[in-house]
Design a protein around this motif. Structure first.
Motif, short mmCIF file in Angstrom:
data_model
loop_
_atom_site.label_atom_id
_atom_site.label_comp_id
_atom_site.label_asym_id
_atom_site.label_seq_id
_atom_site.Cartn_x
_atom_site.Cartn_y
_atom_site.Cartn_z
N LYS A 40 0.83 -1.21 0.00
CA LYS A 40 0.00 0.00 0.00
C LYS A 40 0.86 1.26 0.00
CE LYS A 40 -3.75 -2.38 2.32
NZ LYS A 40 -4.52 -2.53 3.54
N GLY A 41 1.94 1.23 -0.79
CA GLY A 41 2.80 2.39 -0.95
C GLY A 41 3.85 2.56 0.15
N ILE A 42 3.93 1.62 1.10
CA ILE A 42 4.88 1.70 2.21
C ILE A 42 5.85 0.53 2.12
CG2 ILE A 42 5.14 1.73 4.73
CD1 ILE A 42 3.58 4.15 3.68
N TRP A 43 7.15 0.81 2.18
CA TRP A 43 8.15 -0.25 2.16
C TRP A 43 8.22 -0.91 3.52
CZ3 TRP A 43 10.23 -2.32 -1.99
CH2 TRP A 43 10.25 -1.58 -3.18
N GLU A 44 8.32 -2.25 3.53
CA GLU A 44 8.44 -3.05 4.75
C GLU A 44 9.55 -4.08 4.56
OE1 GLU A 44 3.75 -3.23 6.09
OE2 GLU A 44 4.48 -4.72 4.65
N ILE A 45 10.10 -4.55 5.67
CA ILE A 45 11.07 -5.64 5.63
C ILE A 45 10.29 -6.94 5.52
CG2 ILE A 45 12.89 -6.86 6.90
CD1 ILE A 45 13.44 -4.12 8.33
N SER A 46 10.55 -7.71 4.46
CA SER A 46 9.84 -8.98 4.27
C SER A 46 10.72 -10.19 4.55
CB SER A 46 9.27 -9.06 2.84
OG SER A 46 10.31 -8.96 1.90
N ARG A 47 12.02 -10.00 4.54
CA ARG A 47 12.97 -11.07 4.88
C ARG A 47 14.23 -10.42 5.42
NH1 ARG A 47 13.85 -16.27 4.37
NH2 ARG A 47 15.95 -17.08 4.05
N MET A 48 14.78 -11.04 6.48
CA MET A 48 15.99 -10.50 7.07
C MET A 48 16.84 -11.65 7.57
SD MET A 48 16.43 -7.63 10.05
CE MET A 48 15.28 -8.41 11.12
N VAL A 49 18.04 -11.76 7.03
CA VAL A 49 19.02 -12.72 7.52
C VAL A 49 20.14 -11.91 8.16
CG1 VAL A 49 20.65 -14.56 6.95
CG2 VAL A 49 18.43 -14.42 5.76
N ILE A 50 20.32 -12.12 9.45
CA ILE A 50 21.38 -11.45 10.20
C ILE A 50 22.50 -12.47 10.38
CG2 ILE A 50 22.00 -10.29 12.35
CD1 ILE A 50 18.90 -9.84 12.74
N THR A 51 23.65 -12.19 9.83
CA THR A 51 24.81 -13.07 9.99
C THR A 51 25.76 -12.45 10.99
OG1 THR A 51 24.57 -13.87 7.72
CG2 THR A 51 26.69 -14.27 8.80
N VAL A 52 25.98 -13.17 12.08
CA VAL A 52 26.89 -12.72 13.13
C VAL A 52 28.29 -13.22 12.77
CG1 VAL A 52 27.43 -12.79 15.60
CG2 VAL A 52 25.03 -12.86 14.84
N GLU A 53 29.19 -12.31 12.47
CA GLU A 53 30.57 -12.67 12.15
C GLU A 53 31.48 -12.58 13.37
OE1 GLU A 53 31.45 -10.02 8.90
OE2 GLU A 53 30.48 -11.35 7.45
N CYS A 54 31.11 -11.74 14.32
CA CYS A 54 31.83 -11.61 15.58
C CYS A 54 30.85 -11.17 16.65
CB CYS A 54 32.96 -10.58 15.46
SG CYS A 54 33.79 -10.24 17.04
N MET A 55 30.92 -11.80 17.82
CA MET A 55 30.17 -11.34 18.98
C MET A 55 30.99 -11.76 20.18
SD MET A 55 27.60 -9.63 20.03
CE MET A 55 26.61 -9.57 18.54
N THR A 56 31.60 -10.80 20.83
CA THR A 56 32.53 -11.12 21.89
C THR A 56 32.42 -10.09 23.01
OG1 THR A 56 34.85 -11.67 22.36
CG2 THR A 56 34.45 -9.87 20.81
N THR A 57 32.86 -10.47 24.18
CA THR A 57 32.87 -9.53 25.29
C THR A 57 34.10 -8.64 25.18
OG1 THR A 57 34.11 -11.01 26.74
CG2 THR A 57 31.69 -11.17 26.80
N LEU A 58 34.02 -7.51 25.84
CA LEU A 58 35.16 -6.60 25.87
C LEU A 58 36.37 -7.30 26.47
CD1 LEU A 58 36.09 -3.68 25.37
CD2 LEU A 58 35.26 -3.12 27.65
N LYS A 59 36.15 -8.08 27.52
CA LYS A 59 37.23 -8.80 28.20
C LYS A 59 37.92 -9.78 27.25
CE LYS A 59 36.19 -12.23 30.64
NZ LYS A 59 35.84 -13.41 31.24
N ASP A 60 37.13 -10.51 26.45
CA ASP A 60 37.71 -11.52 25.55
C ASP A 60 38.32 -10.91 24.29
OD1 ASP A 60 37.05 -13.57 27.28
OD2 ASP A 60 35.13 -13.97 26.29
N GLY A 61 37.85 -9.74 23.90
CA GLY A 61 38.39 -9.07 22.72
C GLY A 61 38.06 -9.81 21.43
N TRP A 62 38.66 -9.35 20.33
CA TRP A 62 38.36 -9.96 19.04
C TRP A 62 39.62 -10.37 18.29
CZ3 TRP A 62 36.50 -5.07 20.31
CH2 TRP A 62 37.21 -4.00 19.82
N SER A 63 40.71 -10.61 19.02
CA SER A 63 41.93 -11.02 18.35
C SER A 63 41.99 -12.51 18.05
CB SER A 63 43.15 -10.63 19.18
OG SER A 63 43.14 -11.32 20.42
#
Length: 175
Positions: A137-160
């Protein structure tokens, strides 16, 4: 020559109108992406309902283990679970690529960075969004969404540690 000039002017006007529609649709989809980020970060329930199509499909890889959520109610419930799990949420979405397929459908891709907290732990993560959009009805909506998590880490653990960039979801059976 007179009819060619009129034909040329008509074609040019049609072309300009087509380009204007394309630019307007892309801008509306960029705005939709920003509305999504704010709705999740600030827990705006009415806005969350407004941005997804009724038949939306969503998945968060690898945490979803291949299971898709189908329908607006299921997707909204998953975001409420996320909101209850992580506080102080801030996501940053960048490098959007939006392709308009036709007047009622489009696809998109973007990188994301999120900062949030769970208990006393600060988390940093990033990955990719793959979207499909539908115009209703003239309004854009999200119809599909794939979220790929490449990194999720705590500050303590870091990302190295490249071998272990994705921490278990807080409260999962792996904790």
């Amino acid at each position: 020559r007179g009819s060619n000039a009129v034909m040329d002017l008509t074609q040019r006007l049609e072309r300009l109108e087509s380009v204007q529609r394309l630019l307007t649709d892309r801008e509306e989809i960029r705005r939709l992406i920003s509305r999504y980020a704010r709705a999740i970060d600030e827990d705006l329930k009415s806005e969350q309902k407004a941005i997804f199509s009724d038949d939306v499909v969503s998945e968060t890889r690898p945490w979803s283990e291949g299971r898709e959520m189908r329908g607006k109610d299921a997707v909204l419930k998953s975001f409420q679970s996320y909101i209850a799990t992580f506080g102080n949420r801030r996501r940053f979405i960048t490098n959007e690529q939006i392709d308009i397929a036709d007047e009622n459908s489009a696809t998109g891709w973007a990188n994301w960075l999120v900062l949030h907290a769970h208990g006393d732990d600060s988390y940093c993560g990033w990955g990719v969004y793959d979207w499909s959009f539908a115009q209703n009805k003239g309004i854009w909506e999200i119809s599909r969404m794939v979220i790929t998590v490449e990194c999720m880490t705590t500050l303590k653990d870091g990302w190295s540690d490249a071998e272990n960039l994705i921490a278990d979801y807080p409260g999962s059976k792996k904790d």
